[in-house]
Write a protein that holds these residues in place. Structure first.
Motif, PDB file in Angstrom:
ATOM      1  N   PHE A   1       0.717  -1.171  -0.140  1.00  0.00           N
ATOM      2  CA  PHE A   1       0.059   0.137   0.017  1.00  0.00           C
ATOM      3  C   PHE A   1       0.736   1.375  -0.034  1.00  0.00           C
TER       4      PHE A   1
ATOM      5  N   PHE B   1      -0.432   4.822  -1.200  1.00  0.00           N
ATOM      6  CA  PHE B   1      -0.644   6.001  -0.267  1.00  0.00           C
ATOM      7  C   PHE B   1       0.083   7.094  -0.768  1.00  0.00           C
ATOM      8  N   TYR B   2       0.853   7.155  -1.216  1.00  0.00           N
ATOM      9  CA  TYR B   2       1.887   8.495  -1.758  1.00  0.00           C
ATOM     10  C   TYR B   2       0.860   9.070  -2.794  1.00  0.00           C
TER      11      TYR B   2
ATOM     12  N   PRO C   1      -3.579   9.360  -0.458  1.00  0.00           N
ATOM     13  CA  PRO C   1      -3.586   9.257   0.732  1.00  0.00           C
ATOM     14  C   PRO C   1      -4.898   8.826   1.482  1.00  0.00           C
TER      15      PRO C   1
ATOM     16  N   TYR D   1      -5.623   5.205   0.913  1.00  0.00           N
ATOM     17  CA  TYR D   1      -4.896   4.018   1.234  1.00  0.00           C
ATOM     18  C   TYR D   1      -4.398   4.177   2.600  1.00  0.00           C
ATOM     19  N   ALA D   2      -4.643   5.214   3.240  1.00  0.00           N
ATOM     20  CA  ALA D   2      -3.978   5.414   4.426  1.00  0.00           C
ATOM     21  C   ALA D   2      -4.147   4.314   5.595  1.00  0.00           C
TER      22      ALA D   2
ATOM     23  N   LEU E   1      -2.782   1.054   4.860  1.00  0.00           N
ATOM     24  CA  LEU E   1      -1.372   1.189   5.059  1.00  0.00           C
ATOM     25  C   LEU E   1      -0.813   0.910   6.326  1.00  0.00           C
ATOM     26  N   GLU E   2      -1.521   1.528   7.134  1.00  0.00           N
ATOM     27  CA  GLU E   2      -1.278   1.809   8.550  1.00  0.00           C
ATOM     28  C   GLU E   2      -1.518   0.276   9.353  1.00  0.00           C
TER      29      GLU E   2
ATOM     30  N   ASN F   1      -1.953  10.401   9.587  1.00  0.00           N
ATOM     31  CA  ASN F   1      -2.420  10.033   8.251  1.00  0.00           C
ATOM     32  C   ASN F   1      -3.961   9.825   8.384  1.00  0.00           C
TER      33      ASN F   1
END
Length: 209
Positions: free
Chosen positions: A41, A45-46, A49, A52-53, A56-57, A97
């Motif tokens: 992810f 994410f970049y 954001p 996909y935050a 991602l986390e 995020n």
């Protein structure tokens, strides 16, 4: 070495992994490096954001927990371990995020998982200004990092500083504005000398010439 679990932290591009590798080699210790490249992810994410935050986390938290849980098992020789991340990093990045409701859910999961891990004996925090971070990020040439805005790095920086000021962990706060651990042996030796001293809980500030 009186500190059996040494953790290195800092913003994106601060030099955590470089320092961790050098210290582990000098001290002949076990090394734990964050496997961020396995997170599918991260590039997404970049680019997007808000979408996909959360995955991602969650992925980062699960992977970091599994890695630390597997490595930091009590063993007969109490081997010293150096890690280039602090598990609480999960919560700090999530705070930046995630929107409020998602962060509250994430924090509940984090609090449950954190109870199953041990805290480091000492934290080395590398603090560098945003322009130094951006320079390091450009040098390592990871495609998905090249467009990180200064404002995002500053937000991460502020979140780290707020956390460090509130916790009571033994912390070596390193001014890494001029840090060059690869090419300046004096910089590395300053860190090694600090690790050979006993420190009280709280922040000990160290500058690199």
């Amino acid at each position: 070495m009186q500190y059996k679990f040494i953790t290195i932290e800092g913003n994106i591009g601060a030099g955590k992994t470089t320092l961790a590798n050098l210290l582990a080699k000098k001290l002949n210790t076990r090394l734990v490096l964050e496997e961020f490249s396995d997170n599918p992810f991260l590039p997404k994410f970049y680019k997007n954001p808000s979408q996909y935050a959360f995955p991602l986390e969650l992925f980062f938290m699960a992977e970091r927990f599994k890695q630390l849980k597997d490595v930091l098992q009590p063993d007969l020789f109490q081997q010293t371990t150096i890690s280039d991340y602090l598990f609480t990093k999960c919560l700090l990045f999530a705070k930046v995020n995630l929107p409020e409701e998602e962060f509250k859910l994430y924090q509940r999961l984090f609090d449950i998982i954190l109870q199953q891990l041990i805290l480091p004996d000492i934290l080395i925090y590398l603090h560098a200004p945003v322009d130094k971070l951006q320079s390091n990020i450009q040098k390592r040439q990871r495609d998905y990092e090249q467009q990180i805005p200064d404002s995002y790095l500053q937000n991460i920086q502020d979140t780290y500083l707020n956390y460090i000021q509130q916790q009571n962990l033994i912390t070596l706060f390193i001014d890494a504005s001029n840090a060059d651990f690869l090419h300046d042996e004096m910089h590395l030796q300053i860190i090694l000398d600090a690790l050979n001293r006993k420190h009280l809980p709280g922040i000990t500030r160290i500058s690199l010439p």
